[in-house]
Design an enzyme around this catalytic site. Structure first.
Site, PDB file in Angstrom:
ATOM      1  N   CYS A  29       0.669  -0.896   0.227  1.00 47.21           N
ATOM      2  CA  CYS A  29      -0.001   0.176   0.028  1.00 47.21           C
ATOM      3  C   CYS A  29       0.765   1.363  -0.078  1.00 47.21           C
ATOM      4  O   CYS A  29       1.418   1.616   0.890  1.00 47.21           O
ATOM      5  CB  CYS A  29      -0.845  -0.159   1.274  1.00 47.21           C
ATOM      6  SG  CYS A  29      -1.675   1.599   1.398  1.00 47.21           S
ATOM      7  N   CYS A  32       0.006   3.903   2.595  1.00 44.95           N
ATOM      8  CA  CYS A  32       0.526   3.412   3.992  1.00 44.95           C
ATOM      9  C   CYS A  32       1.784   3.993   4.165  1.00 44.95           C
ATOM     10  O   CYS A  32       2.097   4.532   5.173  1.00 44.95           O
ATOM     11  CB  CYS A  32       0.191   2.202   4.264  1.00 44.95           C
ATOM     12  SG  CYS A  32      -1.464   1.402   3.921  1.00 44.95           S
TER      13      CYS A  32
END
Length: 105
Positions: A29, A32
């Site tokens: 991700c 993230c």
């Protein structure tokens, strides 16, 4: 940031004496990875008031499903065993500080 798992989530998060921010994330991700250093900075400044932990959703599927985490990054703040704040998506530091002001003010 300390990592938590499905196995120790209750002990580390739900039974904590102070608010706990859980960063639900995954290796793949991108957003993230953008938010992680911001959380490290906030933790360095306010770690005495709120605990910061992270949970890899790929390795720990039970807890994210239980709390209906469908998109990542999702930041949940738990207080007294309950979700009291949910922030979905990567946000700049100023926005995160604003969102967390109730817990770090």
């Amino acid at each position: 940031m300390q990592a938590v798992t499905d196995a120790d989530f209750e002990t580390e998060v739900l039974k904590s004496d102070k608010p706990v921010l859980v960063d639900f994330w995954a290796e793949w991700c991108g957003p993230c990875r953008q938010v992680a250093p911001i959380l490290d900075e906030i933790q360095a400044a306010h770690g005495d008031k709120i605990t910061f932990v992270k949970m890899n959703v790929d390795e720990n599927p039970v807890t994210p499903a239980q709390y209906r985490v469908t998109g990542i990054p999702t930041l949940n703040v738990y207080q007294n065993g309950e979700v009291v704040k949910q922030i979905v998506g990567a946000k700049p530091k100023a926005a995160l500080l604003n969102e967390l002001s109730d817990f770090i003010g």
